[in-house]
Structure formats: structure tokens, C-alpha cells
Design a protein around this motif. Sequence first.
Motif, PDB file in Angstrom:
ATOM      1  N   ALA A 150     -11.103   7.670  -5.857  1.00 20.85           N
ATOM      2  CA  ALA A 150      -9.972   7.858  -4.938  1.00 20.85           C
ATOM      3  C   ALA A 150      -9.364   6.493  -4.584  1.00 20.85           C
ATOM      4  O   ALA A 150      -8.139   6.327  -4.546  1.00 20.85           O
ATOM      5  N   ARG A 151     -10.230   5.502  -4.344  1.00 18.30           N
ATOM      6  CA  ARG A 151      -9.723   4.162  -4.006  1.00 18.30           C
ATOM      7  C   ARG A 151      -8.933   3.568  -5.172  1.00 18.30           C
ATOM      8  O   ARG A 151      -7.867   2.976  -4.963  1.00 18.30           O
ATOM      9  N   ASP A 152      -9.466   3.714  -6.379  1.00 18.34           N
ATOM     10  CA  ASP A 152      -8.748   3.192  -7.556  1.00 18.34           C
ATOM     11  C   ASP A 152      -7.346   3.795  -7.646  1.00 18.34           C
ATOM     12  O   ASP A 152      -6.371   3.085  -7.866  1.00 18.34           O
ATOM     13  N   LEU A 153      -7.273   5.112  -7.490  1.00 15.72           N
ATOM     14  CA  LEU A 153      -5.973   5.790  -7.613  1.00 15.72           C
ATOM     15  C   LEU A 153      -4.990   5.250  -6.573  1.00 15.72           C
ATOM     16  O   LEU A 153      -3.813   5.030  -6.859  1.00 15.72           O
ATOM     17  N   VAL A 154      -5.479   5.049  -5.351  1.00 13.29           N
ATOM     18  CA  VAL A 154      -4.601   4.591  -4.276  1.00 13.29           C
ATOM     19  C   VAL A 154      -4.215   3.120  -4.476  1.00 13.29           C
ATOM     20  O   VAL A 154      -3.075   2.720  -4.218  1.00 13.29           O
ATOM     21  N   ASN A 155      -5.147   2.323  -4.981  1.00  4.99           N
ATOM     22  CA  ASN A 155      -4.846   0.901  -5.198  1.00  4.99           C
ATOM     23  C   ASN A 155      -3.893   0.669  -6.371  1.00  4.99           C
ATOM     24  O   ASN A 155      -3.221  -0.365  -6.432  1.00  4.99           O
ATOM     25  N   GLU A 156      -3.870   1.600  -7.322  1.00  6.86           N
ATOM     26  CA  GLU A 156      -3.001   1.428  -8.492  1.00  6.86           C
ATOM     27  C   GLU A 156      -1.527   1.465  -8.087  1.00  6.86           C
ATOM     28  O   GLU A 156      -1.092   2.363  -7.387  1.00  6.86           O
ATOM     29  N   PRO A 157      -0.755   0.500  -8.559  1.00  8.23           N
ATOM     30  CA  PRO A 157       0.687   0.540  -8.278  1.00  8.23           C
ATOM     31  C   PRO A 157       1.394   1.607  -9.107  1.00  8.23           C
ATOM     32  O   PRO A 157       0.847   2.083 -10.105  1.00  8.23           O
ATOM     33  N   VAL A 158       2.582   1.935  -8.705  1.00  9.40           N
ATOM     34  CA  VAL A 158       3.351   2.971  -9.419  1.00  9.40           C
ATOM     35  C   VAL A 158       3.727   2.508 -10.829  1.00  9.40           C
ATOM     36  O   VAL A 158       3.961   3.321 -11.716  1.00  9.40           O
ATOM     37  N   SER A 159       3.734   1.193 -11.062  1.00  5.80           N
ATOM     38  CA  SER A 159       4.032   0.709 -12.416  1.00  5.80           C
ATOM     39  C   SER A 159       2.992   1.214 -13.409  1.00  5.80           C
ATOM     40  O   SER A 159       3.243   1.283 -14.607  1.00  5.80           O
ATOM     41  N   TYR A 160       1.829   1.563 -12.914  1.00  2.73           N
ATOM     42  CA  TYR A 160       0.802   2.175 -13.772  1.00  2.73           C
ATOM     43  C   TYR A 160       0.676   3.668 -13.477  1.00  2.73           C
ATOM     44  O   TYR A 160       0.672   4.504 -14.364  1.00  2.73           O
ATOM     45  N   LEU A 161       0.579   3.991 -12.196  1.00  5.24           N
ATOM     46  CA  LEU A 161       0.269   5.369 -11.807  1.00  5.24           C
ATOM     47  C   LEU A 161       1.523   6.107 -11.335  1.00  5.24           C
ATOM     48  O   LEU A 161       1.800   6.179 -10.140  1.00  5.24           O
ATOM     49  N   TYR A 434      -5.486   3.478   3.961  1.00  6.59           N
ATOM     50  CA  TYR A 434      -5.349   2.104   3.471  1.00  6.59           C
ATOM     51  C   TYR A 434      -5.525   1.118   4.614  1.00  6.59           C
ATOM     52  O   TYR A 434      -4.985   1.310   5.699  1.00  6.59           O
ATOM     53  N   LEU A 435      -6.293   0.060   4.356  1.00  3.29           N
ATOM     54  CA  LEU A 435      -6.548  -0.945   5.392  1.00  3.29           C
ATOM     55  C   LEU A 435      -6.007  -2.304   4.969  1.00  3.29           C
ATOM     56  O   LEU A 435      -6.248  -2.746   3.848  1.00  3.29           O
ATOM     57  N   HIS A 436      -5.321  -2.960   5.873  1.00  2.00           N
ATOM     58  CA  HIS A 436      -4.816  -4.304   5.580  1.00  2.00           C
ATOM     59  C   HIS A 436      -5.813  -5.366   5.993  1.00  2.00           C
ATOM     60  O   HIS A 436      -5.645  -6.538   5.707  1.00  2.00           O
ATOM     61  N   GLN A 437      -6.830  -4.922   6.735  1.00  3.49           N
ATOM     62  CA  GLN A 437      -7.912  -5.816   7.128  1.00  3.49           C
ATOM     63  C   GLN A 437      -9.233  -5.136   6.848  1.00  3.49           C
ATOM     64  O   GLN A 437      -9.347  -3.924   6.978  1.00  3.49           O
ATOM     65  N   LEU A 438     -10.206  -5.944   6.484  1.00 11.04           N
ATOM     66  CA  LEU A 438     -11.525  -5.404   6.159  1.00 11.04           C
ATOM     67  C   LEU A 438     -12.145  -4.690   7.359  1.00 11.04           C
ATOM     68  O   LEU A 438     -12.219  -5.246   8.445  1.00 11.04           O
ATOM     69  N   LYS A 444     -11.198  -3.459   2.271  1.00  9.54           N
ATOM     70  CA  LYS A 444      -9.814  -3.816   2.553  1.00  9.54           C
ATOM     71  C   LYS A 444      -9.022  -3.208   1.408  1.00  9.54           C
ATOM     72  O   LYS A 444      -9.437  -3.299   0.265  1.00  9.54           O
ATOM     73  N   GLY A 445      -7.883  -2.592   1.718  1.00  8.23           N
ATOM     74  CA  GLY A 445      -7.168  -1.849   0.679  1.00  8.23           C
ATOM     75  C   GLY A 445      -7.494  -0.373   0.819  1.00  8.23           C
ATOM     76  O   GLY A 445      -7.793   0.112   1.928  1.00  8.23           O
ATOM     77  N   ALA A 446      -7.473   0.345  -0.304  1.00  7.45           N
ATOM     78  CA  ALA A 446      -7.703   1.788  -0.253  1.00  7.45           C
ATOM     79  C   ALA A 446      -9.113   2.094   0.240  1.00  7.45           C
ATOM     80  O   ALA A 446     -10.071   1.440  -0.153  1.00  7.45           O
ATOM     81  N   THR A 447      -9.231   3.109   1.098  1.00 10.78           N
ATOM     82  CA  THR A 447     -10.522   3.439   1.702  1.00 10.78           C
ATOM     83  C   THR A 447     -11.204   4.655   1.060  1.00 10.78           C
ATOM     84  O   THR A 447     -12.407   4.822   1.178  1.00 10.78           O
TER      85      THR A 447
END
Length: 467
Positions: A150-161, A434-438, A444-447
Motif C-alpha cells: 500500500a505504501r509503495d502504491l501511494v509513494n509512486e508518482p503518477v508518472s509511473y502509476l 501520508y506523513l510529511h514528518q516521521l 515518513k511518506g506513505a503510511t
Amino acid sequence: MIKLVYSRSPRTDSKIIITDNIDKVRYLTEEQKLFFNKDFSEKDLQYLRLPEGMVIVVNSTKKNAEELRVLGFKVHDLVKNESICSLFCKNKEQTLNFLEGFLLSNYQFLKYFTDKEEKEFKLEKLYISGTNADGSLDKLKNVITSVYWARDLVNEPVSYLDAIKLAEEIQEKGKKGNYNVEVFKEAKIKSLKMGGLLAVNQGSETPPTFTKIEYKPENAINKKPYVLVGKGIVYDTGGLSLKPTPNSMDFMKTDMGGAACMAATINVLAKNNVPVYVIGLIPSTDNRPGKNAYAPGDVVTMYDGTTVEVLNTDAEGRMVLADAIAYANKFEPELIIDAATLTGAAVRAVGVKTAVFMGNAPEEYMSLMEKASEETHDRVVRFPFWDEWKEEIKSDIADLKNLGGPYAGMITAGKFLEHFAKHPYMHIDLSDAYLHQLVNYNGKGATGAGVRLLYRFFEKQVEKRRN
Ligand code: BES
Ligand code: ZN
Ligand code: ZN
């Protein structure tokens, strides 16, 4: 994923010891026992950095599940660059809670770095004292890898996903996990007259997708399915009601957090053979301005025939979800749950460490969700769902408008969606995707927010029916 190996008496140079009594630990020298005993009652975590490796002692006295997860995160930070490590703990439940935090902390999204080898944590193998006879470690591993996904999918930008890729990724996971995934392409979506999804897609260069996931084990506790609907907006510019710069658009690649949550939840339910019949529905597109983009003022006819006046193209989530929720009705579900990064209002109301939820489902479901939230610390906080808010989404020229009043935007959005659900309904506004801080093991990033929550919700549902 770290390789986890159960062993009766593992011996490696670096050790993590979870205990409530130092004197009972076999793996420490008398000198080390003296050292750790000195401050044992005052400190949750103590360590020695020896030439041969780390010796870490975690005090488990009166620790609840969440405290152990957070200690898992702290210990991970100390050993993440040791290549092998051992974990000693006599208590199975404490081991699992600690490991949950520890393993969730080991997630990294390094795909786009050229020097990823340097950045990668070095920890490869963890020996764990005891046995895995009950399979609980494998179950935990499946939860963790699904959260990672789930985190990978959320972290992926639209240029890929983009919407096509999201559907493909879900399809691939379905093949590996032995559950059914069917992807409706544009022609089928048109023939079904999913007006909300098609309207949002009008400004896009990529066709929409609508992914149906089905996991139906023979021993399911429920005859009528639970339908899980996830918002799959792979990028949200706001459309013609363009989001203002700076900042508000920067992280809108995460607007498919609901889709990732629902797909990953079904993935782990299937992997762990949880006996529940679930259907996932993922409407997906990006939301952009374009020469043919849907416009404020448009009236859209939705899948179920409801007409909606569009007053803000940035309220696109409810447009695509409404079609999916209306489509869910045809399965005569026991319960419909949606998860969506739906409103900035939810974020403003509660911040990013919890999701917001509401619904009209019977109290037993609502409180079960709250219990699952407490137990997993993958949190939801309940909001009111009174019909008074329906007034705010009445339109002058159509059945509904897609915009509420100035206040409580997360509730009017929920009431909008409720209109389309003809069966018991719960709505999760994933303000914590999504978190901008750890924030410790959430990273940090997709949770991956919502996956552990819903997984536990269904486990509890099974426990309840069996008793
Ligand atoms: N995806 C956004 C909501 C969002 C914003 C989630 C920031 C997480 C962080 C959603 O599509 C949106 O833009 N909602 C609007 C609705 C409004 C126009 C009624 C919002 O909340 O501002
Ligand atoms: Zn939007
Ligand atoms: Zn959105």
C-alpha cells in the motif's frame, strides 16, 4: 523484507532482549546484568555498543501493544545497519507486537535514488527465539508486506502509476494471491454509464479504470459480501477548479490512498485465509484540467441515475466513489465501507495521525471498528452523521450538488456518498495516508493507513460470529 528465522537458541553478535527481569536472561554476562539492572526500572530501553555488536535490553514491564510497537521502532533505529541480529523474548504476544513496529520501520522507498545501495538498511536476517508452530509470524509477515505494498502504491508518482497501471498492479497481486481481479476498461465503464467516473476523467489523457476484486473463501462467515470501495484518484490537480500553488498539489499523487488501502486489505485477508467474503471496487482516474474537462455548473448523471450539479471539480473523489458505491448495491452487501483521501476538512479537523470515520451501519459494526482502531493504533475517530447535513448538498437544479457549506466538509462529503449506499454504510476519510514528518513506525511518506485497521476489523468480525 528482513528474513525472519525462528531458532531455539540463536546466537549472533547483536542481540535484542525483551524482558521484565534481567536476572533471568541467559544471554548476558554477569557484568552486563549489573549494568542493565542499575537503571532497569527507570528506562524502557538500554543498550551497549560492543566491538562485536549491539546488546539491547527492552523493559517489557506493563507495556501495552502500542508501546511495544514504538519500542520496535526505536530498536530498529539502533540495529538497522547490522547485518544479522537476534531477538529474545519469552512472551509470544509481546514478540509479535514488538516485531510489528520493528518491521514496519524497515520500509524504504528507494526506487528513484541512483545510490539506493548506500541508502538501503543493511539488516538482512533476524533470528527469533522460540517456534512459529502456530503460524502467527507468517500472518504478521503478510500484514507487513501488504502495508508495504500500500505504501509503495501511494509513494509512486503518477508518472509511473496512472489509472491503467494501478489496475495492473492490483491484477498482478491477485494472480499471486489466488483471488479474482477484473478490470473494467473505458468501453465497459461507458456501457455501465458510470457518469461520475467518466466526468472526472474527461480532462485526462489516460482512460479510466474500474477494478473489481473478489475474495470468496468457501468457509466464509458471511453470505452477503462486505464491499470495500477505495478512491483511486492517481493524481488530483483539482481539475478546472485548479488547486492553488504553492504546496496544495505537491502530494496529490497520494490521492489513491483509499484504493491502496482496500486492495492491500483484501490481499492480506486472502493471504491469511481469513474466512470473509469481500469484494473490492476501485474507480480510478487522474483529475486534470483539459480541453474537454468537466466544469463547474455541469450536471452529471451518475451510475444509479442520480443527477449531480458539479460546483467544484476538486470535489472529484465523491464523484467517482458515488458510482462505485451505487455499483456495490447490486451485490446485496452486508456492509459497504469506503476509504478515501476525501477532504482537506478531515485533515484540518484531526491532523494526520488519525483517520476520520462515520456511517449509518448498525452500532455493532461502528464500535467494532473503534475497537480495531484501539487495538492496532491504526486509528479512526468517529464523527457525527446526522441527516441535518443533507440540507447542504441539495442543488437548485439537480438531485444533489457536489459541494457542501463552509463547515464540516468531511461530513457533507460523507452524506453525499451515503445517498448512493442502499445498504449499511461506513465511510473512512483517510487523513493519515501520508506523513510529511516521521511518526515512528508509520514512517515518513506513505503510511499504509487503514490496512491493519480493516484487517483487524475483519478478524474481529470472524471471532464474533464464531462465538
Ligand atoms: N484529495 C482532496 C482532499 C485532500 C486534500 C486530501 C489534502 C488530503 C490532503 C480532495 O479531492 C479535495 O480536493 N477536496 C476538496 C473538497 C472541496 C472542494 C469541497 C477539499 O477538501 O478542499
Ligand atoms: Zn480534489
Ligand atoms: Zn482528491
